[in-house]
Scaffold this motif. Structure first.
Motif, PDB file in Angstrom:
ATOM      1  N   GLU A 266      22.695  -0.340  88.543  1.00  0.00           N
ATOM      2  CA  GLU A 266      22.642  -0.983  87.240  1.00  0.00           C
ATOM      3  C   GLU A 266      22.679  -2.489  87.447  1.00  0.00           C
ATOM      4  O   GLU A 266      23.501  -2.998  88.215  1.00  0.00           O
TER       5      GLU A 266
ATOM      6  N   THR B  77      23.167  -5.802  85.136  1.00  0.00           N
ATOM      7  CA  THR B  77      23.625  -6.102  83.789  1.00  0.00           C
ATOM      8  C   THR B  77      24.118  -7.545  83.706  1.00  0.00           C
ATOM      9  O   THR B  77      24.140  -8.253  84.709  1.00  0.00           O
TER      10      THR B  77
ATOM     11  N   VAL C   6      32.852  -6.238  83.716  1.00  0.00           N
ATOM     12  CA  VAL C   6      31.781  -5.246  83.850  1.00  0.00           C
ATOM     13  C   VAL C   6      32.185  -4.146  84.821  1.00  0.00           C
ATOM     14  O   VAL C   6      32.027  -2.959  84.533  1.00  0.00           O
TER      15      VAL C   6
END
Length: 137
Positions: A81, A83, A90
């Protein structure tokens, strides 16, 4: 048993070492590795435009290609991922969202002043995580 490790990855040597460690653990435990690359949001400029137009698909593919140069079997054990946000926040939110049972992060040697000014992702994660954390040097 640690079956699902999370690695915070920024391309640095320490994050590469953390990734290698997590992959070795995944092989030994027949587990998986979730690699998260956090693009830190800075104030001002084109940040909002970047966040609205960048879906991360190409960045995720580039990251997978990079990880395969480090560990050739990465594609079979890794979820990726890319992001935006604060790295510590996170990473910790990923633990709950993806049933992570172990966090692996690299240690970056910084002086006391740099740690005070910039903070330490590893220190933040260590202080707030509710799962085991391995800091790889």
């Amino acid at each position: 048993m640690l079956k699902h490790s999370l690695v915070g990855y920024d391309g640095s040597e320490s994050s590469q070492q953390a990734f290698r460690f997590a992959m070795a653990l995944a092989r030994a435990c027949d587990g998986r590795v979730r690699v998260v690359s956090v693009l830190q949001v800075a104030e001002g400029g084109d940040t909002c435009a970047l966040m609205m137009t960048d879906n991360g698909t190409q960045r995720a593919q580039d990251l997978l290609d990079e990880l395969k140069t480090i560990e050739p079997d990465a594609a079979s054990r890794v979820d990726i991922e890319v992001t935006h946000g604060s790295p510590g926040d996170v990473l910790l939110s990923q633990v709950q969202q993806h049933d992570i049972d172990h966090i692996v992060i690299g240690h970056t040697a910084r002086g006391a002043l740099a740690r005070w000014l910039l903070g330490s992702v590893s220190g933040d994660v260590l202080a707030r995580a509710h799962v085991p954390v391995t800091v790889v040097r």
